[in-house]
Design a protein around this motif. Structure first.
Motif, PDB file in Angstrom:
ATOM      1  N   GLY A  36      26.394 -14.433  75.579  1.00 40.55           N
ATOM      2  CA  GLY A  36      28.178 -15.894  75.537  1.00 40.55           C
ATOM      3  C   GLY A  36      29.273 -15.124  76.145  1.00 40.55           C
ATOM      4  N   GLU A  37      29.383 -13.902  75.577  1.00 41.53           N
ATOM      5  CA  GLU A  37      31.337 -13.927  76.816  1.00 41.53           C
ATOM      6  C   GLU A  37      31.003 -12.679  77.624  1.00 41.53           C
ATOM      7  OE1 GLU A  37      34.474 -10.099  75.601  1.00 41.53           O
ATOM      8  OE2 GLU A  37      32.996 -10.144  74.237  1.00 41.53           O
ATOM      9  N   ALA A  39      29.502 -15.024  79.854  1.00 40.67           N
ATOM     10  CA  ALA A  39      29.056 -16.641  80.502  1.00 40.67           C
ATOM     11  C   ALA A  39      30.830 -17.447  80.617  1.00 40.67           C
ATOM     12  CB  ALA A  39      28.791 -17.798  80.252  1.00 40.67           C
ATOM     13  N   THR A  40      31.249 -16.889  79.413  1.00 42.61           N
ATOM     14  CA  THR A  40      32.785 -17.187  79.567  1.00 42.61           C
ATOM     15  C   THR A  40      33.709 -16.569  80.057  1.00 42.61           C
ATOM     16  OG1 THR A  40      32.463 -17.684  76.946  1.00 42.61           O
ATOM     17  CG2 THR A  40      34.891 -16.959  77.342  1.00 42.61           C
ATOM     18  N   GLN A  46      26.007 -21.356  80.072  1.00 40.34           N
ATOM     19  CA  GLN A  46      25.671 -20.365  79.323  1.00 40.34           C
ATOM     20  C   GLN A  46      24.014 -20.424  79.793  1.00 40.34           C
ATOM     21  OE1 GLN A  46      25.845 -20.617  75.463  1.00 40.34           O
ATOM     22  NE2 GLN A  46      28.122 -19.309  75.651  1.00 40.34           N
ATOM     23  N   ASN A  47      23.058 -21.400  80.095  1.00 39.73           N
ATOM     24  CA  ASN A  47      21.973 -21.675  80.490  1.00 39.73           C
ATOM     25  C   ASN A  47      21.705 -21.196  82.010  1.00 39.73           C
ATOM     26  OD1 ASN A  47      23.081 -23.734  82.293  1.00 39.73           O
ATOM     27  ND2 ASN A  47      21.752 -25.869  81.484  1.00 39.73           N
ATOM     28  N   SER A  50      22.346 -17.584  81.682  1.00 42.20           N
ATOM     29  CA  SER A  50      20.305 -17.135  81.254  1.00 42.20           C
ATOM     30  C   SER A  50      19.745 -16.832  82.100  1.00 42.20           C
ATOM     31  CB  SER A  50      20.221 -17.666  79.964  1.00 42.20           C
ATOM     32  OG  SER A  50      19.191 -17.468  79.655  1.00 42.20           O
ATOM     33  N   ILE A  70      23.171 -11.856  68.442  1.00 42.61           N
ATOM     34  CA  ILE A  70      22.907 -11.727  69.529  1.00 42.61           C
ATOM     35  C   ILE A  70      22.979 -10.716  70.203  1.00 42.61           C
ATOM     36  CG2 ILE A  70      25.552 -10.305  70.021  1.00 42.61           C
ATOM     37  CD1 ILE A  70      27.500 -11.465  67.437  1.00 42.61           C
TER      38      ILE A  70
END
Length: 110
Positions: A36-37, A39-40, A46-47, A50, A70
């Motif tokens: 997640g980080e 992506a940020t 996020q998808n 992935s 995580i």
């Protein structure tokens, strides 16, 4: 690493976001970064991230590591080493001093 694996790794790195992810994880070192980080930090959905992470992992350039709930991703330095070794396998046609600048550039004191 064989030719097919090399082409797979180069294709994975041949996309802008995936190259950015790989470089980010190389900078992060062995502690890696949660998915997640990543992506940020790269301002990516996020998808979509992935899917990029899956391509890089399949290419042997990164690996997921579970940390409780995580998933952290870490640059797979063995995969990178194998890629570079394949690319430089027949380097310099018997004049290894020509390869020294490349070897020095990819060698770190980490």
């Amino acid at each position: 690493m064989d030719k097919k694996d090399t082409l797979n790794a180069l294709a994975a790195l041949g996309q802008e976001t995936r190259l950015d992810v790989f470089r980010l994880l190389v900078r992060a070192g062995p502690e890696g970064i949660p998915a997640g980080e990543i992506a940020t930090r790269l301002d990516t959905v996020q998808n979509t991230m992935s899917a990029h992470l899956k391509v890089l992992a399949h290419a042997g350039l990164i690996r997921p590591e579970r940390d409780g709930r995580i998933v952290r991703y870490v640059a797979d330095m063995t995969g990178l080493r194998d890629l570079l070794a394949y690319l430089m396998e027949d380097c310099c046609n018997g004049a290894p001093e020509l390869c020294r600048p490349v070897i020095n550039a990819v060698t770190c004191d980490c």
